[in-house]
Design an enzyme around this catalytic site. Sequence first.
Site, PDB file in Angstrom:
ATOM      1  N   ASP A   1      -6.769  -2.208   3.400  1.00 10.63           N
ATOM      2  CA  ASP A   1      -6.217  -3.450   2.679  1.00 10.63           C
ATOM      3  C   ASP A   1      -5.977  -4.803   3.027  1.00 10.63           C
ATOM      4  O   ASP A   1      -5.499  -5.459   2.801  1.00 10.63           O
ATOM      5  CB  ASP A   1      -4.328  -3.040   3.195  1.00 10.63           C
ATOM      6  CG  ASP A   1      -3.945  -1.653   2.902  1.00 10.63           C
ATOM      7  OD1 ASP A   1      -4.216  -0.946   1.453  1.00 10.63           O
ATOM      8  OD2 ASP A   1      -3.739  -1.069   3.388  1.00 10.63           O
TER       9      ASP A   1
ATOM     10  N   ASP B   1       0.951  -0.875  -0.184  1.00  8.04           N
ATOM     11  CA  ASP B   1      -0.026   0.455   0.103  1.00  8.04           C
ATOM     12  C   ASP B   1       0.604   1.481   0.084  1.00  8.04           C
ATOM     13  O   ASP B   1       2.177   1.311  -0.050  1.00  8.04           O
ATOM     14  CB  ASP B   1      -0.364   0.144   1.460  1.00  8.04           C
ATOM     15  CG  ASP B   1      -1.865   0.582   1.773  1.00  8.04           C
ATOM     16  OD1 ASP B   1      -2.296   1.758   0.348  1.00  8.04           O
ATOM     17  OD2 ASP B   1      -1.814   1.722   2.785  1.00  8.04           O
TER      18      ASP B   1
END
Lengths: 1145, 331
Positions: free
Chosen positions: A853, A437
């Site tokens: 995520d 991420d």
Amino acid sequence: MSSNPQIPNPHLQSSSSQSLNFGSKGLRHGSDSEGFSMSRRDLNDDDARLVYVNDPLTTNETFEFSGNSIRTGKYSVITFLPRNLFEQFHRVAYMYFLIIAILNQLPQLAVFGRGASILPLASVLFVTAVKDAYEDWRRHKSDKIENNRMASVLVDHRFQHKKWKDIQVGEVVKVSANETIPCDIVLLSTSDPTGVAYVQTINLDGESNLKTRYAKQETLSRVPEKDFINGLIRSEKPNRNIYGFQANMEIDGKRVSLGPSNIILRGCVIKNTDWTVGVVVYAGRETKAMLNNSGAPSKRSRLETHMNQEIMLLSFFLVTLCVIVSACAGVWLRRHQDELDIMQFYRRKDYSEGQVENYNYYGLGMEIFFSFLMSVIVFQIMIPISLYISMELVRVGQAYFMIRDDKMFDAASNTRFQCRALNINEDLGQIKYVFSDKTGTLTENKMEFQFASISGVDYSGEKTEFYGEQGGYSIQVNGEIWRPKIKVQVDPKLLKLSKTRDDSISSKEIYDFFLALAACNTIVPIVVNASNPNEKLVDYQGESPDEQALVYAAAAYGFMLIERTSGHIVIDIQGERQRFNVLGMHEFDSDRKRMSVILGYPDSTVKVFVKGADTSMFKIIDESLNVDVVRATEAHLHSYSSIGLRTLVVGMRALSVSEFDTWQTSYEIASTALMGRAGLLRKVAINLENNLNLLGASAIEDRLQKGVPEAIESLRKANIKVWVLTGDKQETAISIGYSSKLLTSKMSQIIINNNSKMSCKKSLEDALITSRNVINVTHASEDDASSVALIIDGTSLVYILDSELEEQLFELASKCAVVLCCRVAPLQKAGIVALIKKRTDDMSLAIGDGANDVSMIQMADVGVGISGQEGRQAVMASDFAMGQFRFLVPLLLVHGHWNYQRMAYMILYNFYRNALFVLVLFWYVLYTGFTLTTAITEWSSVLYSIIYTAIPTIVIGILDKDLGRKSLMTYPQLYGSGQRKESYNAKLFWVTMVDTLWQSVVAFFIPVLAYWKSDIDGSSLGDLWTLAVVFMVNIHLAMDVIRWTWISHASVWGSIIATCICVIIIDALPMLPGYWAIFNLAGSGLFWICLLGVLIASMIPRFVVKMFMQHCKPCDLQIAREAEKFRNSMEITRSGEIEMNLPHR
Amino acid sequence: MDHKNAKKPSYSRFSQQELPAWKPILTPGWVIASFITIGALFVPIGLLAWSASDNVVEISDRYDEACVPDDFNSNAESFIQNPDTKKTCIRNLKVPKKLVAPIFVYYQLENFYQNHRRFVKSKSDKQLRNPEDENDLHSCYPEANTADNKPIVPCGLIAWSLFNDTYKLSTRGKQITIDKKGIAWKSDTKAKFGSNVYPKNFQKEGLIGGAALDESIPLSEQEDLMVWMRTAALPKFRKLYGRIETDIEAHDTIKVEIENNYNTYKFGGRKKLVLSTTTWIGGKNDFVGVAYVSVGGICLFLAINFILLYVFRPRRLGDPSYLSWNRHPIN
């Protein structure tokens, strides 16, 4: 989290509604999800639970709802034994032990005595039971503390103290500020007149920011002590979804719907609200917090999967051995058919009774069958079941070292490394893809306001060193000085402009811009004490770090938000306190990608302020008002994002009275609608948010975390592909890519952003050709020039993922050194991970910090959570959690490498160790008429895997280090040995097995030939074999140990000594057949000669092959090890240069 | 401790995996040295063992076939099972080399599985030690009790099948005394077999498997039984019959009078009488010497090969140019 119903199907392509499944954003729009689901199905009484408010008796009359006492402890004193055993036998390993032990109890099959056959199982069960009992005792202790906490509960129209465990569903509970909620309650009223309560959910999801919960208007005015609230709540059955709740309440004949924003869950803490009153809907083990109390997700490591294949092979070997033995036994019996009756050592016939009958003989077929079963019992340890237990112990040890590693401790957030999944440690040594991420993972997620563009004027000049005069903006309240908690660098020019109040347009626009920043958000200011007694700090609490940054920035320029309730806000504007009514708020949703607030000014004008992403904002801005400003702002936005800043656009519109009235009516209808509330509200918002006047844009910097560029460089050197998946704009993503050294100027970039499937297809095809060309042209060289970076956006991915284009994308992506995906939705992140996972055998790791995520973390082979700013959902879903991205380097290159090497060696060694013993037993069986007699005493057979050889392999598995940390960090390429599966593969397995065969032949036949035609007895020869085998396996291990600490010495040599002691003890017991054998044996020279001969002869082939390979085909690890030992640090750096300068040898 | 770093793992060399350690690397020198050491150690030991084995004088005579009279040749079993046939048999053994006392007299059985599962377990250790445990018979069937349910002491197949051939040796017309005292393990006489346990109901009825025991002598003095009950490891085994304390000169002829009672004819087992002297490695056995010399020889050979390898294909230890990424760069 693994069975959490929220976890979305990663293959769903979606952008809108699913996103509210993700964490805090979803939670804020509790009303959305509620309305959403309510519209689909209404609760019928069958699957609802009925809660009569303040009437626990009626509530619990028909249904037995769980009380509020909790038991996380699994066992009581009485149930411990049966339940613990029951749970333990769920494991295949223990079932195998059990079946073997039961088989052995049949008199026809009694190979071992009762005690000896049960000992291995018993010892394993005992160790596990002690461990479980200890853990359970600790849980009981904490349960007791929890259950005896006090809460105030409404009894007889008065709030009385009651222990938590006595609270029942239906009771009304009052919770004061800073107290913990004892069970899941539906809010009835709060100290706030508008019914708002602020809660901290840190115990539940780890998010430290405040969240707002609302009491329903129908109840918030009631005083529970006086007014009798007669309501009936129909709620869904208890479930573990902490972000969802649907129910309705019948009160005074009205039906009110309840959603996640009306419930406060057990474990949350009330903040900033003097008191709250609520009715208990779920208690005790039915609370959402308790239902979520499940362990980490269970994954199986790659190495273990391979190991299980090899174990299947070993089972096949085992069956083969058993078939050979039983077939030979059959042939032997058949050949001696006529002789068996009176043969001295068989005596089939029993003459002692009157009539002569067979004794313990059931016919040839049965005898063959029995020999088969007996050989399974005798050769049982061919399947190294104890390996599973050893592996668990080793993983615990490895986890200890990872957790205690002070180089993976994050001082900034005071967090240690966390091992949440205990069974995939060794996967860390074989990672090939890292999916990361961006926000909060590569960057700090500590937003800092940098630049502003206000009505087309860019204020991105020099920043002052000082933060305004006297250390920043402050205000006077009741003789105290209040100042914002975080100071922001200001642009002096803008600061000056913001202070001048005249009627010029620019001054007005600056005023509106900062007012928008201060007002258009969901931030709650909290006043906290500062070190100076006359000073108070204003801490802005909120869910979005961007909003926090904007509010702090507004405060620094003199627009200080000091109070927020659900009805109004108070902003101190340049020292002048102003109160605005908040007439309505359309919260952020991922469809609109913007939020708006409707403010009523003191002079009763009404304005709507909108803030959002540029793409969504420019659609609703009335360009005709000022084209130049729009163009200039667009240019500024482009330049901001190209240096990696996050941008937001702010707009505003004044509402006429009629407009406001229309809006208000539809807003009220929408927000009280029972069905489809979210959709209605969205429609209202879209109708309102248009024709905006562009105020300006803000640029926020999200700084890179420390050490990120270096970490990425190390990972790339280690031949790990780093993919960045971000929700940010393409320009932002690319600029972060450059600053994190993911992208370099030499790379050729392929950018794909298309709006249709056809164009995607075309770009992919073009890109494939380009990439081939680039790679071919620059084939000779190896540096970045030949590498291709792929940049692809979420819109294109919508068309590519889950279509036939996936294959092409994969082909393209696997050619690229770097892949950057921008503007991706959470589900797409998982989709991208799945793209790789489905098509290659390579291990993938996903690292992220936010709720968005979670799906990616769960999809990847290894999920790593960053315990950062965005809350802890990523951590909750992860296998490992840590404070900083850069810790990934020591985690993979050092710990991952060690874990893999250790585990791989341990598995092979355990195969060898057990097979060697079984083969020695097998050879002997061939000399006993195939009757499965063992010369080695049954106690030694049992103790072999428990005492004689168990400890060294575990100790070495935890402690041995093939290379030092420094070498592994200096040469990331060494990580390749794990990626290439160098330490555990089919070839190594077979080599080990051949070596085992040789060693067993030596161990068995040297003593047999040496004692051929002698008067040696079975026990003595058995003792010789026992000692020979145990010495061999320990010496074998000793030859492979790389790093001898005193602990390794103690365990290896200690095992040998322990074995000798055990053998001596066994032979000193007169009731055992081998009484005194070892003493007689040790007195003879031949014994020592045999032992020495066996040890040397068995190890020679291994030693020769190892030395030959080491010299002629040294592996990287070997070279590095030699370099570590024989070269001083000077030369290490020199060789580092060689590596840099001579890469094309 | 500073609050900020409250959770920082406290440093210890153990938890940071930095314990002092010895990291041996087998350099060419070590490899060659270890091969040479093994060679230098094994060859002499092997030669010593070889010569020791060579000095052992062993006379072995298979008599099971020869001791069946010609008229029973086709049916040896009925000969051995018939109590009325004359079992005595005379064998003459040539002495090739001087036998120096002590000379050990063994009987050797072949094809006799004393390690057979049914056989090894067929005894009661408790009963052998303690007269009170005479009814501990569960492992002894089918030789546990008599038809009228009295326990057999010692019970079980092992005791029941006690070897019962006897040998009388003489040379030059003079009897050679075979000392049958002290042939069992001291530990067996002291702890395993009770001095107050006397044979009972043994070999009295049913099938007679072997020798009978004198019921007036306690088990702890029945040395033949003790020797027999130390079950052999392999199907071809020797058991000590007695010891001769006088030398026997070379080229003498030993006359052996054998009472051929033990039935091995049923299953084709062989019986041998063995006279042997011993040395430090036991009886005659060339294997150990040969094995040691060959292992030592192989090690010396390997040492030479490794020397050649290191001379003709040297490799600098820790040379980074051998690292895989330096040899063939990754594309």
